[in-house]
Design a protein around this motif. Sequence first.
Motif, PDB file in Angstrom:
ATOM      1  N   GLY A 234       0.816  -1.207   0.000  1.00 36.08           N
ATOM      2  CA  GLY A 234       0.000   0.000   0.000  1.00 36.08           C
ATOM      3  C   GLY A 234       0.852   1.259   0.000  1.00 36.08           C
ATOM      4  O   GLY A 234       0.576   2.206  -0.737  1.00 36.08           O
TER       5      GLY A 234
ATOM      6  N   ASP B 255       2.961   1.495  -3.465  1.00 39.92           N
ATOM      7  CA  ASP B 255       2.081   1.793  -4.598  1.00 39.92           C
ATOM      8  C   ASP B 255       1.696   3.274  -4.596  1.00 39.92           C
ATOM      9  O   ASP B 255       1.640   3.923  -5.653  1.00 39.92           O
ATOM     10  N   ALA B 256       1.437   3.801  -3.402  1.00 39.45           N
ATOM     11  CA  ALA B 256       1.114   5.231  -3.287  1.00 39.45           C
ATOM     12  C   ALA B 256       2.314   6.082  -3.686  1.00 39.45           C
ATOM     13  O   ALA B 256       2.179   7.059  -4.442  1.00 39.45           O
TER      14      ALA B 256
ATOM     15  N   LYS C   2      -3.060   2.671   0.864  1.00 36.54           N
ATOM     16  CA  LYS C   2      -2.553   3.367  -0.319  1.00 36.54           C
ATOM     17  C   LYS C   2      -3.147   4.762  -0.439  1.00 36.54           C
ATOM     18  O   LYS C   2      -2.419   5.748  -0.654  1.00 36.54           O
TER      19      LYS C   2
END
Length: 309
Positions: free
Chosen positions: A33, A36-37, A292
Amino acid sequence: MPLVTSKELFKKAYEGGYAIGGFNVNNMEIIQGIVDAAKEEKSPVILQVSAGARKYANPIYLKKLVEAAVEDTGLPIVLHLDHGENFDLVKACIENGFTSVMIDASKYPFEENIRITKEVVDYAHSRGVVVEAELGRLAGVEDAVKVSSAEATYTDPDQAVEFVERTGIDSLAVAIGTSHGAYKFKGEPKLDFERLETITKKLAGFPLVLHGASTVMPEFVAKCNEYGGKLPGAQGVPEDMLRKAASLGVCKINIDTDLRLAMTASIREFFVKHPEEFDPRKYLGPAREAIKQMVKHKIKDVLGSSNRI
């Protein structure tokens, strides 16, 4: 791209008036999470491992998960030990491939803190690893860190200068009123920005770190409570205060509680709405997405580290 140290990242952050998130990790979904952010926001990121996380997940699993995140995203990622309490733990993490370590000897008298920290710095620097240390003590509870309000002390600006000069550390965690955990303030939140400005001025150009800096985002607290949780009075550091700190030499802002709340709120909601489900992927997937979206918000709207790579 291999794992990196924070040295060049902090230099850019200081000059740019923004901060990099130090996000604590405990399992695969949390790591996914966060990175990906960071990838979507084009932001550098620091993944932090506490002593409690090492005990829970096994150091080799966390290391391999972080290596996978580097390979998958190509991001500049720092693997950092959070609140290392002694030389042996720091040494083990350096040998395990960490690129940054924190030695937290803040519970000891000033001279002993310097002695322990200097020993770590000498060992780490000889192996290309950067060191964070702490001066002053934050109240609150986080994993093995437990400090009462009576024991908390703010960072003395003059001592900070001496501490940095005598230890050779690469960044300094300062105590200006933040605290660990979900209950940071009773009443109106307040940080000692005058103290922070004085420290920043005296240590011109030197990167500072803010621990205990989760916002304890009200929407997550409300969702936890709505779906069976009991978090009355949970309160964190307002985001405008964090943005101000980032403009005053704070190059790393630590976030752990907000990750836990985002994940737990999502899982609680799922269990109430889908009592028939028992597949972990069904509730860990949305929890990962909640992390995320929260991290994207922090990077873009609080830390200011978007589009820095």
